[in-house]
Design an enzyme around this catalytic site. Structure first.
Site, PDB file in Angstrom:
ATOM      1  N   ASN A   1       0.799  -1.218   0.000  1.00  0.00           N
ATOM      2  CA  ASN A   1       0.000   0.000   0.000  1.00  0.00           C
ATOM      3  C   ASN A   1       0.838   1.277   0.000  1.00  0.00           C
ATOM      4  OD1 ASN A   1      -2.482   1.729   0.908  1.00  0.00           O
ATOM      5  ND2 ASN A   1      -0.961   2.015   2.539  1.00  0.00           N
TER       6      ASN A   1
ATOM      7  N   TYR B   1       2.984   9.169 -11.475  1.00  0.00           N
ATOM      8  CA  TYR B   1       2.004   8.435 -10.658  1.00  0.00           C
ATOM      9  C   TYR B   1       1.114   7.566 -11.539  1.00  0.00           C
ATOM     10  CZ  TYR B   1      -1.471   7.786  -6.894  1.00  0.00           C
ATOM     11  OH  TYR B   1      -2.314   7.244  -5.946  1.00  0.00           O
TER      12      TYR B   1
END
Ligand SMILES: NC(=O)c1ccc[n+]([C@@H]2O[C@H](COP(=O)([O-])OP(=O)(O)OC[C@H]3O[C@@H](n4cnc5c(N)ncnc54)[C@H](O)[C@@H]3O)[C@@H](O)[C@H]2O)c1
Length: 250
Positions: free
Chosen positions: A90, A156
């Site tokens: 995560n 990203y």
């Protein structure tokens, strides 16, 4: 029986936001949780919260962009709790905001190292440990930006698309060995990652991109991760699950 009873889970980036909610939720469902983060203070606070709720957890400081830290993290989980059944990759950062033609080179490297290579390094050491424990479930945190783009976050977007592809390849490799590997794609969620980088006006603008009429909450992502981690998702592998208030349906 709680759905993760007798399971050992590790969660990276668990000192804040979505990872914190996942660690707390897994512990409440009976898992022994290895809370990992580069931020010791945040990670230790989550361990204390789990313990004060009657759960079991330990903190391991690890930088997911370093292969050796991922190896050490898995070793700590196995030594501390006797095996590993669930891993949530995560940890992630937003990175600089710029168009591809202006994007800072060091920003690109950092985002790719943490958000993409970090997930690979996690898998690289988690999978052998899961095989030794008889199988399990791995959840990789992607994003809606693993399916569509946004112009100011090329690194990203590239990293999260990479996470979705990596999840498929890894899942295919271990589908017949009792390891399920899936990706989760949150829409914009109220966490420090989003709140630190955006003004209240920009946050309001983001709301309009979610047909449901609001941003998400970390707990709403934790509930999806819990299902994917549990045996209830026993036929689910190699998949990408959005939890995005309808963002991708448009
Ligand atoms: N918040 C959102 O809107 C949103 C949307 C889609 C996807 N995501 C993804 O969810 C994940 C969690 O994000 P969040 O919003 O909870 O962020 P957050 O900033 O609240 O938490 C991220 C945590 O990761 C840790 N971290 C950062 N770099 C690390 C590293 N190299 N090694 C270990 N830990 C590291 C941080 O210390 C922090 O505790 C990220 O992968 C993010 O890309 C977030």
């Amino acid at each position: 029986m709680a759905s993760l009873e007798n399971k050992v889970a590790l969660v990276t980036g668990a000192g804040s936001g979505i990872g914190k909610a996942i660690a707390l939720t897994f512990a409440a469902e009976g898992a022994k949780v290895v809370v990992s983060d580069i931020n010791e203070e945040g990670g230790n606070a989550v361990v204390e919260e789990i313990k004060s709720n009657g759960g079991t957890a330990l903190f391991v400081k690890a930088d997911t962009s370093k292969p050796e830290d991922n190896e050490k993290l898995v070793e700590h989980a196995v030594q501390g709790f006797g095996g590993l059944h669930i891993a949530v990759n995560n940890a992630g950062i937003g990175g600089p905001a710029a168009l591809a033609g202006d994007y800072p080179l060091d920003g690109w490297d950092k985002v790719i190292e943490i958000n993409l290579s970090g997930v690979f390094y996690g898998l690289r050491y988690q999978i052998p440990a899961l095989l030794r424990s008889g199988g399990g479930s791995i959840i990789n945190m992607a994003s809606i930006l693993g399916q569509v783009g946004t112009k100011l976050s090329p690194a990203y977007v590239a990293a999260k698309h990479g996470v979705v592809g990596l999840t498929k390849a890894a899942a295919l490799g271990y589908a017949d060995q009792k390891i399920r590997i899936n990706a989760v794609g949150p829409g914009y969620i109220h966490t420090p990652l989003v709140e630190k980088s955006l003004t209240p006006e920009q946050l309001d603008g983001l709301v309009s991109l979610h047909p449901i009429g609001r941003l998400g909450e970390s707990q709403e992502i934790a509930e999806l991760a819990l299902w994917l981690a549990s045996d209830k998702a026993s036929f689910v592998t190699g998949a990408y699950y959005a939890a995005d208030g309808g963002y991708l349906a448009q």
